[in-house]
Design a protein around this motif. Structure first.
Motif, mmCIF file in Angstrom:
data_model
loop_
_atom_site.group_PDB
_atom_site.id
_atom_site.type_symbol
_atom_site.label_atom_id
_atom_site.label_comp_id
_atom_site.label_asym_id
_atom_site.label_seq_id
_atom_site.Cartn_x
_atom_site.Cartn_y
_atom_site.Cartn_z
ATOM 1 N N GLY A 91 -18.094 -9.991 -0.759
ATOM 2 C CA GLY A 91 -17.919 -9.772 0.670
ATOM 3 C C GLY A 91 -16.800 -8.849 1.070
ATOM 4 N N ASN A 92 -16.277 -8.051 0.147
ATOM 5 C CA ASN A 92 -15.161 -7.154 0.454
ATOM 6 C C ASN A 92 -15.664 -5.737 0.728
ATOM 7 N N PRO A 93 -15.208 -5.122 1.825
ATOM 8 C CA PRO A 93 -15.714 -3.801 2.203
ATOM 9 C C PRO A 93 -15.066 -2.669 1.418
ATOM 10 N N TYR A 94 -15.675 -1.509 1.542
ATOM 11 C CA TYR A 94 -15.111 -0.265 1.011
ATOM 12 C C TYR A 94 -14.406 0.451 2.163
ATOM 13 N N PRO A 95 -13.269 1.118 1.930
ATOM 14 C CA PRO A 95 -12.516 1.174 0.673
ATOM 15 C C PRO A 95 -11.412 0.126 0.658
ATOM 16 N N SER A 96 -10.969 -0.205 -0.528
ATOM 17 C CA SER A 96 -9.779 -1.034 -0.696
ATOM 18 C C SER A 96 -8.591 -0.096 -0.935
ATOM 19 N N PRO A 97 -7.375 -0.607 -0.882
ATOM 20 C CA PRO A 97 -6.225 0.265 -1.188
ATOM 21 C C PRO A 97 -6.319 0.913 -2.568
ATOM 22 N N LEU A 98 -6.954 0.215 -3.524
ATOM 23 C CA LEU A 98 -7.035 0.743 -4.886
ATOM 24 C C LEU A 98 -8.005 1.910 -5.021
ATOM 25 N N HIS A 99 -8.802 2.165 -4.003
ATOM 26 C CA HIS A 99 -9.719 3.316 -4.038
ATOM 27 C C HIS A 99 -8.983 4.640 -3.822
ATOM 28 N N THR A 100 -7.725 4.574 -3.409
ATOM 29 C CA THR A 100 -6.993 5.798 -3.060
ATOM 30 C C THR A 100 -6.023 6.203 -4.158
ATOM 31 N N ILE A 101 -6.048 7.471 -4.495
ATOM 32 C CA ILE A 101 -5.113 8.085 -5.441
ATOM 33 C C ILE A 101 -4.092 8.866 -4.616
ATOM 34 N N HIS A 102 -2.820 8.615 -4.860
ATOM 35 C CA HIS A 102 -1.757 9.238 -4.068
ATOM 36 C C HIS A 102 -0.973 10.238 -4.923
ATOM 37 N N VAL A 103 -0.776 11.423 -4.387
ATOM 38 C CA VAL A 103 0.100 12.426 -5.002
ATOM 39 C C VAL A 103 1.221 12.693 -4.013
ATOM 40 N N GLN A 104 2.464 12.407 -4.414
ATOM 41 C CA GLN A 104 3.594 12.484 -3.498
ATOM 42 C C GLN A 104 4.818 13.085 -4.179
ATOM 43 N N PRO A 105 5.666 13.780 -3.415
ATOM 44 C CA PRO A 105 6.965 14.202 -3.971
ATOM 45 C C PRO A 105 7.819 12.971 -4.268
ATOM 46 N N LEU A 106 8.469 12.949 -5.413
ATOM 47 C CA LEU A 106 9.324 11.820 -5.780
ATOM 48 C C LEU A 106 10.710 12.306 -6.204
ATOM 49 N N LEU A 107 10.760 13.095 -7.284
ATOM 50 C CA LEU A 107 12.028 13.632 -7.778
ATOM 51 C C LEU A 107 12.259 15.017 -7.199
ATOM 52 N N THR A 108 13.523 15.369 -7.022
ATOM 53 C CA THR A 108 13.838 16.737 -6.654
ATOM 54 C C THR A 108 13.615 17.643 -7.865
ATOM 55 N N ALA A 109 13.600 18.947 -7.621
ATOM 56 C CA ALA A 109 13.429 19.898 -8.727
ATOM 57 C C ALA A 109 14.559 19.747 -9.740
ATOM 58 N N GLU A 110 15.765 19.487 -9.252
ATOM 59 C CA GLU A 110 16.907 19.327 -10.151
ATOM 60 C C GLU A 110 16.779 18.057 -10.976
ATOM 61 N N GLU A 111 16.339 16.960 -10.356
ATOM 62 C CA GLU A 111 16.172 15.707 -11.081
ATOM 63 C C GLU A 111 15.074 15.810 -12.131
ATOM 64 N N ALA A 112 13.986 16.490 -11.788
ATOM 65 C CA ALA A 112 12.901 16.677 -12.759
ATOM 66 C C ALA A 112 13.371 17.540 -13.927
ATOM 67 N N ALA A 113 14.123 18.601 -13.633
ATOM 68 C CA ALA A 113 14.610 19.488 -14.689
ATOM 69 C C ALA A 113 15.571 18.761 -15.624
ATOM 70 N N LYS A 114 16.456 17.939 -15.059
ATOM 71 C CA LYS A 114 17.402 17.189 -15.889
ATOM 72 C C LYS A 114 16.666 16.167 -16.753
ATOM 73 N N SER A 115 15.678 15.491 -16.197
ATOM 74 C CA SER A 115 14.895 14.523 -16.971
ATOM 75 C C SER A 115 14.152 15.212 -18.106
ATOM 76 N N LEU A 116 13.600 16.393 -17.828
ATOM 77 C CA LEU A 116 12.887 17.143 -18.866
ATOM 78 C C LEU A 116 13.851 17.575 -19.962
ATOM 79 N N GLU A 117 15.038 18.012 -19.586
ATOM 80 C CA GLU A 117 16.041 18.425 -20.575
ATOM 81 C C GLU A 117 16.409 17.270 -21.505
ATOM 82 N N LEU A 118 16.656 16.099 -20.945
ATOM 83 C CA LEU A 118 17.022 14.927 -21.754
ATOM 84 C C LEU A 118 15.870 14.487 -22.645
#
Length: 414
Positions: A91-118
């Motif tokens: 009895g559950n309708p479409y869509p549920s929250p799990l039907h959605t894929i989210h792409v969002q900014p999270l880390l800054t460019a500097e934070e991503a670069a430092k994580s990649l370096e490490l």
């Protein structure tokens, strides 16, 4: 403001100020006046404090009752329905929250670069990106290392509040609280083109076969700048037939591939969606990956078991067809004419061992239902239907979840 003040002036605590009498050292003529003025001053101070408390409590309530909007540049992609009904069997309708894929900014460019370096420094020292790890991920061996084994990267992520930030995003996306989520695995994976592998003796990977995670929700954070590689991304089978539009913000590509636009962007999705890693055709793609389990009190019992049953039925049907194809290899319906170029699925029967008088010998073609259920597209659609039902049913609505706030302590039974 005056209306609120008048309302607060009727508060039952206000009359308690009436019997308070404070007299300043003064002339005999102003004793009563000083007492009266002081009471009204205290009354005004008390009302002001109550007003400020009311405003503060309202602000706190709003902060907890509403989630913040997604950051600028976010893209939400909803998986289309595959189950041919408005509601699931439960009895559950479409869509549920799990039907959605989210792409969002999270880390800054500097934070991503430092994580990649490490990450690269750790991989260079330990050689963990020189071979696939088949012990931690036995079914789908990957080139990675657990974050806990890299103290520098783990410490850096802790210092930038990475886990609070990503779990907040997951909670807002799928209606979960911090206490509802637990890490099952957290690692850093590396993909690189086969051309790079051929230059050395390293055994790395450029892709990952379609699979489902052991967790209900998962995330991937891109560390490599997109101009450092071509190809790559997370491919979702359920998005394969989706028409790409401007609303997808340039992150959705043909064949259901989701590819973030910037280093530091995260991709949030249900781990039960069939997904894999699209081949990297040049350069290197490094990502942080985590499997996040959701508490049992948030899940509807038996939903996952029913989905596994339906997935398993299709696997059995596929295996049955392959087995018949192997048994009749080189056999064809027109075998008597000497043409055995096209194998025909079926059975080579010989039951004379058990039924000597009514023995059946020779070729028997496979049933039409066996052939139909073994077709790749039929299998895909049936699994997508089971996946759709799973996504609709498995997460309990907030008002359906049992109270998990009790943490133990002394209980007195009267």
């Amino acid at each position: 403001m005056c209306y609120i003040y008048l309302l607060l002036s009727q508060h039952p605590a206000i009359p308690l100020l009436a019997p308070i009498t404070l007299k300043y050292p003064s002339s005999p003529n102003n004793g009563r006046t000083s007492t009266h003025k002081m009471c009204w001053k205290l009354r005004g101070v008390f009302l002001s404090v109550l007003l400020l408390l009311s405003i503060s409590l309202a602000a706190v309530s709003d902060a907890f009752s509403t989630s913040s909007p997604p950051p600028a540049g976010s893209v939400a992609i909803t998986v289309p329905p595959h189950y041919d009904s408005d509601v699931s069997p439960m009895g559950n309708p479409y869509p549920s929250p799990l039907h959605t894929i989210h792409v969002q900014p999270l880390l800054t460019a500097e934070e991503a670069a430092k994580s990649l370096e490490l990450a690269r420094e750790h991989a260079h020292v330990t050689k963990c990106w020189d071979a696939k790890d088949s012990e931690r991920h036995a079914a789908y061996a990957t080139v990675d290392f657990p974050i806990e084994e890299c103290e520098s990267l783990a410490g850096y992520l802790e210092g930038i509040d990475f886990h609070d930030r990503i779990l907040t995003r997951l909670g807002e996306a799928y209606g979960l609280e911090f206490d509802d989520m637990t890490y099952l695995d957290f690692f850093c994976a590396n993909y690189e083109t086969k051309d790079e592998m051929a230059k050395t003796e390293r055994i790395t990977m450029d892709r990952l076969a379609p699979h489902r995670d052991g967790s209900l929700v998962s995330y991937t954070v891109l560390l490599s700048p997109p101009d450092n590689f071509t190809g790559g991304g997370t491919s979702f089978d359920a998005l394969r037939d989706v028409r790409i539009t401007a609303e997808h913000g340039g992150v959705l590509h043909p064949n259901g591939v989701v590819r973030p636009n910037h280093a530091g962007d995260c991709c949030l999705h249900s781990g039960k969606l069939l997904h894999g890693a699209d081949p990297v055709t040049s350069g290197q793609r490094t990502v942080l990956v985590a499997f996040i389990e959701v508490a049992e009190w948030c899940q509807r019992p038996e939903t996952l078991a029913l989905a596994c049953r339906d997935f398993g039925r299709m696997d059995v049907a596929s295996y049955r067809l392959r087995r018949q194809e192997r048994m009749t290899k080189g056999k064809a319906n027109d075998e008597e004419d000497g043409d055995t170029s096209t194998p025909a699925p079926g059975w080579i029967l010989n039951n004379s061992r058990w039924l000597s008088k009514s023995a059946i010998r020779g070729y028997a073609p496979a049933f039409e239902t066996v052939l139909r259920r073994g077709e790749a597209e039929f299998q895909r659609q049936k699994k997508l239907q089971a996946e759709d039902i799973l996504l609709r049913d498995i997460l309990l609505k907030e008002d359906e979840r049992p109270d998990s706030s009790f943490s133990g302590g002394d209980v007195t039974v009267l």
